[in-house]
Design a protein around this motif. Structure first.
Motif, mmCIF file in Angstrom:
data_model
loop_
_atom_site.group_PDB
_atom_site.id
_atom_site.type_symbol
_atom_site.label_atom_id
_atom_site.label_comp_id
_atom_site.label_asym_id
_atom_site.label_seq_id
_atom_site.Cartn_x
_atom_site.Cartn_y
_atom_site.Cartn_z
ATOM 1 N N MET A 1 0.996 -1.605 -0.051
ATOM 2 C CA MET A 1 -0.263 0.131 0.080
ATOM 3 C C MET A 1 0.735 1.314 -0.370
ATOM 4 N N ILE A 2 0.741 1.930 -0.952
ATOM 5 C CA ILE A 2 1.439 3.385 -0.782
ATOM 6 C C ILE A 2 0.629 4.749 0.218
ATOM 7 N N LEU A 3 1.236 4.746 1.062
ATOM 8 C CA LEU A 3 1.356 6.199 1.490
ATOM 9 C C LEU A 3 1.397 7.729 1.033
ATOM 10 N N ARG A 4 -0.246 8.191 1.058
ATOM 11 C CA ARG A 4 -0.482 9.452 -0.078
ATOM 12 C C ARG A 4 0.537 9.967 1.424
ATOM 13 N N ASN A 5 0.191 11.281 0.398
ATOM 14 C CA ASN A 5 1.109 13.011 1.589
ATOM 15 C C ASN A 5 2.154 12.128 2.272
ATOM 16 N N PHE A 6 2.926 11.003 2.343
ATOM 17 C CA PHE A 6 3.991 9.970 3.010
ATOM 18 C C PHE A 6 5.659 10.529 2.355
ATOM 19 N N VAL A 7 6.331 11.428 2.409
ATOM 20 C CA VAL A 7 7.894 11.013 1.526
ATOM 21 C C VAL A 7 8.979 11.252 2.898
ATOM 22 N N VAL A 8 9.550 10.806 2.240
ATOM 23 C CA VAL A 8 10.895 9.297 2.926
ATOM 24 C C VAL A 8 12.431 9.593 2.184
ATOM 25 N N PHE A 9 13.467 10.576 3.192
ATOM 26 C CA PHE A 9 14.842 10.618 2.295
ATOM 27 C C PHE A 9 15.388 9.752 2.657
ATOM 28 N N GLU A 10 16.414 8.858 2.465
ATOM 29 C CA GLU A 10 16.926 8.196 2.083
ATOM 30 C C GLU A 10 18.583 8.115 2.051
ATOM 31 N N GLY A 11 19.457 6.983 2.010
ATOM 32 C CA GLY A 11 20.372 7.615 1.998
ATOM 33 C C GLY A 11 22.040 6.630 2.483
ATOM 34 N N ILE A 12 22.817 6.602 3.035
ATOM 35 C CA ILE A 12 24.183 6.287 3.492
ATOM 36 C C ILE A 12 24.784 6.713 4.569
ATOM 37 N N ASP A 13 24.909 7.364 5.727
ATOM 38 C CA ASP A 13 25.249 8.510 6.589
ATOM 39 C C ASP A 13 26.116 8.690 6.150
ATOM 40 N N GLY A 14 26.499 10.313 5.801
ATOM 41 C CA GLY A 14 26.921 11.118 5.571
ATOM 42 C C GLY A 14 26.238 12.237 3.946
ATOM 43 N N THR A 15 24.978 11.251 4.218
ATOM 44 C CA THR A 15 24.327 11.782 2.540
ATOM 45 C C THR A 15 23.462 13.173 2.743
ATOM 46 N N GLY A 16 23.555 14.130 3.653
ATOM 47 C CA GLY A 16 22.809 15.172 4.040
ATOM 48 C C GLY A 16 21.739 15.616 3.518
ATOM 49 N N THR A 17 21.204 14.232 4.176
ATOM 50 C CA THR A 17 19.243 14.432 4.060
ATOM 51 C C THR A 17 18.993 15.167 5.280
ATOM 52 N N THR A 18 19.668 14.689 6.268
ATOM 53 C CA THR A 18 19.471 15.643 7.999
ATOM 54 C C THR A 18 19.139 17.321 7.432
ATOM 55 N N THR A 19 19.826 18.150 6.731
ATOM 56 C CA THR A 19 20.606 18.997 6.438
ATOM 57 C C THR A 19 18.814 20.272 4.852
ATOM 58 N N GLN A 20 19.290 18.986 4.560
ATOM 59 C CA GLN A 20 19.026 18.951 3.721
ATOM 60 C C GLN A 20 16.384 19.323 3.722
ATOM 61 N N LEU A 21 16.147 18.296 5.054
ATOM 62 C CA LEU A 21 14.642 18.006 5.414
ATOM 63 C C LEU A 21 14.227 19.563 6.563
ATOM 64 N N HIS A 22 16.253 19.830 6.958
ATOM 65 C CA HIS A 22 15.776 22.010 7.541
ATOM 66 C C HIS A 22 15.474 22.830 6.534
ATOM 67 N N LEU A 23 16.022 22.601 5.666
ATOM 68 C CA LEU A 23 15.932 23.535 4.674
ATOM 69 C C LEU A 23 14.754 23.451 4.078
ATOM 70 N N LEU A 24 13.394 22.187 3.962
ATOM 71 C CA LEU A 24 13.406 22.449 3.043
ATOM 72 C C LEU A 24 11.839 23.036 4.319
ATOM 73 N N ARG A 25 11.900 22.579 5.877
ATOM 74 C CA ARG A 25 10.896 23.002 6.411
ATOM 75 C C ARG A 25 10.736 24.729 6.485
ATOM 76 N N ASP A 26 12.122 25.517 6.476
ATOM 77 C CA ASP A 26 11.873 26.808 6.529
ATOM 78 C C ASP A 26 11.099 27.266 5.440
ATOM 79 N N ARG A 27 10.923 25.834 4.494
ATOM 80 C CA ARG A 27 9.796 26.964 3.052
ATOM 81 C C ARG A 27 8.728 26.559 3.112
ATOM 82 N N PHE A 28 8.507 25.789 3.997
ATOM 83 C CA PHE A 28 6.251 25.723 3.520
ATOM 84 C C PHE A 28 6.177 27.283 4.692
ATOM 85 N N GLN A 29 5.092 27.801 4.121
ATOM 86 C CA GLN A 29 4.655 28.706 4.652
ATOM 87 C C GLN A 29 4.306 28.367 6.706
#
Ligand code: TYD
Length: 206
Positions: free
Chosen positions: A1-29
């Motif tokens: 089953m696919i859960l709509r409006n659910f988004v996941v960031f993945e990668g090995i350690d040190g790829t910068g997912t956490t940095t990007q999620l912080h930047l993204l959070r700041d962009r939403f109203q």
């Protein structure tokens, strides 16, 4: 089953997912119903996992697989969890999800266990996979100047990356409704942020 409006960031350690999620959070109203979360979570189970990741007490690899899936079960189905949030109209962004378990936990323990433990969980609508040369990623991890966790070794991360690539390919074939977006994690931070924003800016979709 696919859960709509659910988004996941993945990668090995040190790829910068956490940095990007912080930047993204700041962009939403501020009024946009979006929630940012991560695995391992901050629950009791997540905190226990983090003590084992530090490597002071060794546990069997299959125990780790079971702990990660128990943490995920709470993350999804526990009170205030992902299912509840999505049901009430939120978009949920998670830093890591079950693909981490499939990529990391199958290496040292029973290779069939992670698949078995995670097969009932819903899949995200969007999966962003951050790809990077494991040597570059480990240099980033080392430059953070914090104690390394048990999986943060280049040879191990090489195996994790290969497994991710295979898992993604198989999941895409089996679940064409899940959108897999590959990110070159060595690109400029702003460039990566733009690409992600162009895909998720209209979430949550009704
Ligand atoms: P990570 O996202 O790197 O957290 P932090 O940046 O706060 O250290 O996750 C911690 C580690 O946990 C990472 O090495 C990947 C690993 N992990 C698994 O092995 N299996 C899983 O299911 C999850 C969610 C994480």
């Amino acid at each position: 089953m696919i859960l709509r409006n659910f988004v996941v960031f993945e990668g090995i350690d040190g790829t910068g997912t956490t940095t990007q999620l912080h930047l993204l959070r700041d962009r939403f109203q501020t009024e946009t119903p979006v929630v940012f979360t991560a695995e391992p979570t901050n629950s009791e189970i997540g905190r226990l996992i983090r003590t084992f990741l530090k490597g002071k007490h060794a546990v069997h690899p299959d125990t780790m697989a079971r702990l990660f899936s128990a943490d995920r079960n709470e993350h999804l189905f526990g009170s205030g969890g992902i299912m509840e949030l999505v049901d009430s109209g939120h978009a949920v962004f998670s830093d890591r999800y079950l693909f981490s378990s499939l990529a990391y936990q199958g290496i040292e323990g029973n290779s069939l266990l992670p698949e078995r433990l995670n097969s009932d969980f819903p899949l995200p609508e969007y999966l962003f996979f951050f790809d990077i040369d494991p040597d570059v990623a480990m240099k980033r991890v080392e430059s953070r100047n914090v104690d390394k966790e048990i999986y943060e070794q280049t040879p191990f991360q090489r195996i994790v990356r290969d497994r991710y690539l295979r898992i993604l390919e198989n999941t895409e074939k089996q679940h064409p409704d899940m959108q897999v977006i590959r990110i070159n994690a060595e690109a400029r931070i702003e460039e990566i942020a733009e690409k992600i924003w162009s895909i998720v800016r209209d979430l949550p979709k009704i």
